[in-house]
Write a protein that holds these residues in place. Structure first.
Motif, PDB file in Angstrom:
ATOM      1  N   ASP A 193       0.845  -1.191   0.000  1.00 27.56           N
ATOM      2  CA  ASP A 193       0.000   0.000   0.000  1.00 27.56           C
ATOM      3  C   ASP A 193       0.875   1.234   0.000  1.00 27.56           C
ATOM      4  N   ALA A 194       0.618   2.138  -0.944  1.00 27.30           N
ATOM      5  CA  ALA A 194       1.436   3.360  -1.064  1.00 27.30           C
ATOM      6  C   ALA A 194       1.286   4.241   0.159  1.00 27.30           C
ATOM      7  N   ASN A 195       0.170   4.086   0.909  1.00 25.05           N
ATOM      8  CA  ASN A 195      -0.064   4.925   2.075  1.00 25.05           C
ATOM      9  C   ASN A 195       0.203   4.179   3.377  1.00 25.05           C
ATOM     10  N   ALA A 196       1.025   3.135   3.311  1.00 26.12           N
ATOM     11  CA  ALA A 196       1.218   2.275   4.479  1.00 26.12           C
ATOM     12  C   ALA A 196       1.823   3.019   5.652  1.00 26.12           C
ATOM     13  N   ASP A 197       2.526   4.110   5.406  1.00 32.47           N
ATOM     14  CA  ASP A 197       3.156   4.851   6.497  1.00 32.47           C
ATOM     15  C   ASP A 197       2.197   5.803   7.182  1.00 32.47           C
ATOM     16  N   GLU A 198       0.989   5.970   6.644  1.00 33.81           N
ATOM     17  CA  GLU A 198       0.025   6.878   7.252  1.00 33.81           C
ATOM     18  C   GLU A 198      -0.553   6.262   8.519  1.00 33.81           C
ATOM     19  N   ASP A 199      -1.087   7.119   9.398  1.00 32.16           N
ATOM     20  CA  ASP A 199      -1.741   6.635  10.602  1.00 32.16           C
ATOM     21  C   ASP A 199      -2.960   5.814  10.228  1.00 32.16           C
ATOM     22  N   ASP A 200      -3.330   4.874  11.130  1.00 31.97           N
ATOM     23  CA  ASP A 200      -4.551   4.112  10.904  1.00 31.97           C
ATOM     24  C   ASP A 200      -5.738   5.065  10.880  1.00 31.97           C
ATOM     25  N   PRO A 201      -6.766   4.756  10.100  1.00 36.28           N
ATOM     26  CA  PRO A 201      -7.936   5.635  10.021  1.00 36.28           C
ATOM     27  C   PRO A 201      -8.687   5.652  11.342  1.00 36.28           C
ATOM     28  N   THR A 202      -9.406   6.733  11.566  1.00 42.56           N
ATOM     29  CA  THR A 202     -10.225   6.858  12.774  1.00 42.56           C
ATOM     30  C   THR A 202     -11.695   6.945  12.401  1.00 42.56           C
ATOM     31  N   LEU A 203     -12.536   6.604  13.369  1.00 44.57           N
ATOM     32  CA  LEU A 203     -13.978   6.628  13.186  1.00 44.57           C
ATOM     33  C   LEU A 203     -14.597   7.333  14.382  1.00 44.57           C
ATOM     34  N   ALA A 204     -15.505   8.283  14.128  1.00 44.15           N
ATOM     35  CA  ALA A 204     -16.196   9.000  15.197  1.00 44.15           C
ATOM     36  C   ALA A 204     -17.514   8.302  15.512  1.00 44.15           C
ATOM     37  N   ALA A 205     -17.819   8.162  16.792  1.00 50.29           N
ATOM     38  CA  ALA A 205     -19.074   7.541  17.221  1.00 50.29           C
ATOM     39  C   ALA A 205     -19.712   8.420  18.285  1.00 50.29           C
ATOM     40  N   LEU A 206     -21.002   8.683  18.109  1.00 51.17           N
ATOM     41  CA  LEU A 206     -21.760   9.466  19.081  1.00 51.17           C
ATOM     42  C   LEU A 206     -22.580   8.497  19.930  1.00 51.17           C
ATOM     43  N   VAL A 207     -22.268   8.434  21.230  1.00 50.84           N
ATOM     44  CA  VAL A 207     -22.933   7.482  22.128  1.00 50.84           C
ATOM     45  C   VAL A 207     -23.398   8.214  23.376  1.00 50.84           C
ATOM     46  N   THR A 208     -24.265   7.581  24.141  1.00 51.09           N
ATOM     47  CA  THR A 208     -24.718   8.180  25.390  1.00 51.09           C
ATOM     48  C   THR A 208     -23.641   8.050  26.458  1.00 51.09           C
ATOM     49  N   VAL A 209     -23.699   8.939  27.443  1.00 50.48           N
ATOM     50  CA  VAL A 209     -22.764   8.858  28.566  1.00 50.48           C
ATOM     51  C   VAL A 209     -22.962   7.544  29.311  1.00 50.48           C
ATOM     52  N   ASP A 210     -24.204   7.055  29.350  1.00 53.99           N
ATOM     53  CA  ASP A 210     -24.464   5.752  29.974  1.00 53.99           C
ATOM     54  C   ASP A 210     -23.676   4.652  29.270  1.00 53.99           C
ATOM     55  N   SER A 211     -23.586   4.719  27.951  1.00 57.67           N
ATOM     56  CA  SER A 211     -22.817   3.723  27.202  1.00 57.67           C
ATOM     57  C   SER A 211     -21.326   3.844  27.491  1.00 57.67           C
ATOM     58  N   VAL A 212     -20.854   5.076  27.644  1.00 60.35           N
ATOM     59  CA  VAL A 212     -19.445   5.278  28.005  1.00 60.35           C
ATOM     60  C   VAL A 212     -19.139   4.577  29.323  1.00 60.35           C
ATOM     61  N   GLU A 213     -20.029   4.756  30.309  1.00 57.86           N
ATOM     62  CA  GLU A 213     -19.816   4.138  31.618  1.00 57.86           C
ATOM     63  C   GLU A 213     -19.945   2.620  31.526  1.00 57.86           C
ATOM     64  N   ARG A 214     -20.966   2.146  30.830  1.00 53.48           N
ATOM     65  CA  ARG A 214     -21.224   0.703  30.762  1.00 53.48           C
ATOM     66  C   ARG A 214     -20.091  -0.036  30.062  1.00 53.48           C
ATOM     67  N   LEU A 215     -19.553   0.564  28.993  1.00 52.62           N
ATOM     68  CA  LEU A 215     -18.480  -0.081  28.244  1.00 52.62           C
ATOM     69  C   LEU A 215     -17.091   0.261  28.775  1.00 52.62           C
ATOM     70  N   GLY A 216     -17.027   1.194  29.758  1.00 55.77           N
ATOM     71  CA  GLY A 216     -15.735   1.610  30.297  1.00 55.77           C
ATOM     72  C   GLY A 216     -14.864   2.267  29.258  1.00 55.77           C
ATOM     73  N   LEU A 217     -15.481   3.110  28.417  1.00 61.69           N
ATOM     74  CA  LEU A 217     -14.746   3.712  27.310  1.00 61.69           C
ATOM     75  C   LEU A 217     -13.768   4.773  27.805  1.00 61.69           C
ATOM     76  N   ALA A 218     -12.521   4.624  27.425  1.00 60.22           N
ATOM     77  CA  ALA A 218     -11.456   5.572  27.746  1.00 60.22           C
ATOM     78  C   ALA A 218     -10.339   5.335  26.748  1.00 60.22           C
ATOM     79  N   SER A 219      -9.368   6.221  26.717  1.00 55.10           N
ATOM     80  CA  SER A 219      -8.250   6.050  25.804  1.00 55.10           C
ATOM     81  C   SER A 219      -7.578   4.696  26.059  1.00 55.10           C
ATOM     82  N   GLY A 220      -7.449   3.920  24.996  1.00 55.97           N
ATOM     83  CA  GLY A 220      -6.829   2.607  25.106  1.00 55.97           C
ATOM     84  C   GLY A 220      -7.809   1.450  25.189  1.00 55.97           C
ATOM     85  N   THR A 221      -9.114   1.741  25.293  1.00 50.41           N
ATOM     86  CA  THR A 221     -10.115   0.678  25.390  1.00 50.41           C
ATOM     87  C   THR A 221     -10.344   0.031  24.020  1.00 50.41           C
TER      88      THR A 221
END
Length: 240
Positions: A193-221
């Motif tokens: 891949d010609a772009n192999a040195d680029e950072d991995d793509p990111t995806l934005a997700a809009l979730v409820t704060v309840d889901s953040v707590e339930r899934l334990g979402l934080a950097s590195g999860t």
């Protein structure tokens, strides 16, 4: 960026817009068309003419009462209230469409089944509603993405109607009731891949704060993101 959308309803050659909605709301608040026109700084004749045109297309909107103990006046008909509610729903939908975060992935169509195409992107292969084109850009709205714990995520072939990506949370921006979660996707890059040195793509997700707590979402999860193929849309890639 403001996409510049204005809500409009059309019926029988007439267009109902924000200015018309304001007129009806003011009639409802002031109790008469005359008072509404004065409050809005419009001439009564033009307000009356506009209301007549709207009622010809959309049906009775204002009920007029003459004299009596209450001194007469005007109020919205049930049909007028329904038209305003319909207009408000449209405006809310357009507002949500133009303000929600979205991820755009570049890719190429490699297969097609009717309106749905299989698209190869740096994030992996996904299915999307797509036009007849080879190179495309796939837009994914943040509110169309669902996040799962890896052990609870649907299997990759559990349903062909959903796209599935694994990744790692890199950021959580919390609001009062919802949070915008940024996920770095594992991707499926080839060694050539010609772009192999680029950072991995990111995806934005809009979730409820309840889901953040339930899934334990934080950097590195670690998470699995899924999204319906029918909520994933592609457009022809611009010529650069």
């Amino acid at each position: 960026m403001d996409a510049g959308f204005d809500a409009r309803l059309r019926e029988g050659g007439a267009t109902f817009d924000e200015r018309d909605a304001t007129l009806l709301r003011t009639v409802d608040a002031e109790g008469s068309l005359n008072a509404a026109a004065t409050a809005l700084g419009r001439s009564y004749a033009r307000a009356h003419e506009r209301l007549t045109d709207l009622e010809t297309a959309f049906g009775p909107l204002v009920e007029r009462q003459r004299g009596g103990a209450g001194g007469g006046g005007s109020r919205l008909t049930p049909n007028g209230h329904r038209l305003l509610a319909r207009f408000d729903r449209l405006r809310t939908t357009l507002s949500g469409t133009t303000t929600v975060e979205e991820t755009v992935l570049s890719g190429r169509i490699v297969d097609r089944d009717g309106e749905l195409a299989t698209v190869e992107t740096p994030a992996g292969t996904l299915r999307a509603l797509a036009p007849e084109a080879e190179a495309v850009q796939v837009a994914v709205r943040a509110d169309a993405v669902t996040l799962h714990a890896p052990d609870d995520a649907p299997p990759s072939r559990g349903t062909s109607a959903r796209n599935r990506f694994s990744g790692t949370v890199v950021r959580v921006d919390r609001g009062a009731s919802v949070a915008l979660v940024t996920v770095e996707l594992d991707g499926e890059r080839r060694d050539d891949d010609a772009n192999a040195d680029e950072d991995d793509p990111t995806l934005a997700a809009l979730v409820t704060v309840d889901s953040v707590e339930r899934l334990g979402l934080a950097s590195g999860t670690p998470v699995v993101a899924t999204l319906k193929a029918t909520a994933t849309r592609a457009t022809p890639a611009p010529d650069l």
